[in-house]
Design a protein around this motif. Structure first.
Motif, mmCIF file in Angstrom:
data_model
loop_
_atom_site.group_PDB
_atom_site.id
_atom_site.type_symbol
_atom_site.label_atom_id
_atom_site.label_comp_id
_atom_site.label_asym_id
_atom_site.label_seq_id
_atom_site.Cartn_x
_atom_site.Cartn_y
_atom_site.Cartn_z
ATOM 1 N N ALA A 1 -6.578 12.063 -3.298
ATOM 2 C CA ALA A 1 -7.513 11.825 -2.194
ATOM 3 C C ALA A 1 -7.832 10.344 -2.056
ATOM 4 O O ALA A 1 -8.045 9.844 -0.949
ATOM 5 C CB ALA A 1 -8.791 12.626 -2.418
ATOM 6 N N ALA A 2 -7.853 9.641 -3.188
ATOM 7 C CA ALA A 2 -8.172 8.211 -3.169
ATOM 8 C C ALA A 2 -6.935 7.341 -3.020
ATOM 9 O O ALA A 2 -7.045 6.141 -2.753
ATOM 10 C CB ALA A 2 -8.906 7.825 -4.458
ATOM 11 N N THR B 1 -14.255 9.099 -1.988
ATOM 12 C CA THR B 1 -13.338 10.146 -1.532
ATOM 13 C C THR B 1 -13.433 11.452 -2.319
ATOM 14 O O THR B 1 -12.833 12.450 -1.918
ATOM 15 C CB THR B 1 -11.881 9.654 -1.613
ATOM 16 N N SER B 2 -14.184 11.465 -3.400
ATOM 17 C CA SER B 2 -14.166 12.633 -4.290
ATOM 18 C C SER B 2 -15.062 13.769 -3.842
ATOM 19 O O SER B 2 -14.861 14.923 -4.245
ATOM 20 C CB SER B 2 -14.546 12.207 -5.709
ATOM 21 N N ARG C 1 -13.593 3.358 -4.247
ATOM 22 C CA ARG C 1 -12.751 4.273 -3.483
ATOM 23 C C ARG C 1 -12.815 5.686 -4.061
ATOM 24 O O ARG C 1 -12.923 6.667 -3.318
ATOM 25 C CB ARG C 1 -11.307 3.759 -3.497
#
Length: 212
Positions: free
Chosen positions: A44-45, A23-24, A19
């Motif tokens: 964000a995650a 998302t990074s 994850r």
């Protein structure tokens, strides 16, 4: 023997890592490697700082792991796509080349991944470790493009007038330049398409027939 709870814990950690890797990119593209905070990456995650540090020692570790995973996925995906594009009656060769370059550059309207690559290139100037990883992954992508170009030429019954590895690097550089323009908000994509087609058409030729 590991405790019964060890396997679910491993799966949970793997899912957390995946994850964070997924998302990074957007955070790094928008904030930069230096500007992005661990808190923003975690937000964000949907995780906490503890989840972050149980998987990565630093933001740089996350960025490099993310880049390695992305390069691996792009190279693996390309082979399957070529099987489809090179079917009889499929795409024109220059269009296949365009698709190959798009796949390797992961072209999107917001150019997230290209921005991340630029951030890593800047970081590579200051860190030998980053420089080594970036060079390794660029080699992975360049080798994948070289292999793809050879397949396209074979399907077209064509041969190269230059080393295909050099052509792959040239085409990737051309496409990178177009992505830089896209980030800056200038230029138009059709001009880039014509340039890639021109390069391909002028650096390949029909294979010579059998000699008497």
């Amino acid at each position: 023997m590991e405790p019964a709870e060890a396997e679910p814990a491993k799966r949970s950690r793997s899912a957390t890592r995946s994850r964070l890797l997924a998302t990074s990119a957007v955070v790094f593209a928008e904030r930069g490697l230096e500007g992005a905070s661990v808190e923003e990456l975690c937000a964000a995650a949907g995780f906490t700082r503890g989840a972050f540090y149980s998987n990565f020692a630093s933001k740089t570790d996350l960025a490099l792991a993310m880049y390695e995973e992305h390069a691996r996925q792009l190279a693996e995906r390309l082979n399957g796509q070529l099987d489809q594009w090179l079917q009889p009656g499929g795409l024109e060769p220059t269009l296949v080349v365009e698709r190959v370059l798009e796949g390797m550059a992961d072209f999107t309207s917001d150019t997230v991944w290209h921005a991340v690559r630029l951030e890593l290139l800047l970081a590579a100037r200051r860190s030998e470790r980053v420089r080594t990883v970036v060079a390794e992954q660029r080699a992975v992508l360049s080798e994948a493009v070289t292999a793809a170009l050879i397949r396209v030429a074979d399907a077209q019954d064509a041969e190269f007038t230059v080393d295909p590895a050099e052509l792959a690097r040239l085409l990737l550089a051309v496409y990178d330049g177009r992505l830089n323009e896209q980030i800056a908000g200038s230029g138009s994509r059709p001009a880039q398409l014509n340039l890639v087609a021109f390069t391909w058409q002028n650096l390949t030729r029909p294979k010579s027939g059998p000699r008497p």
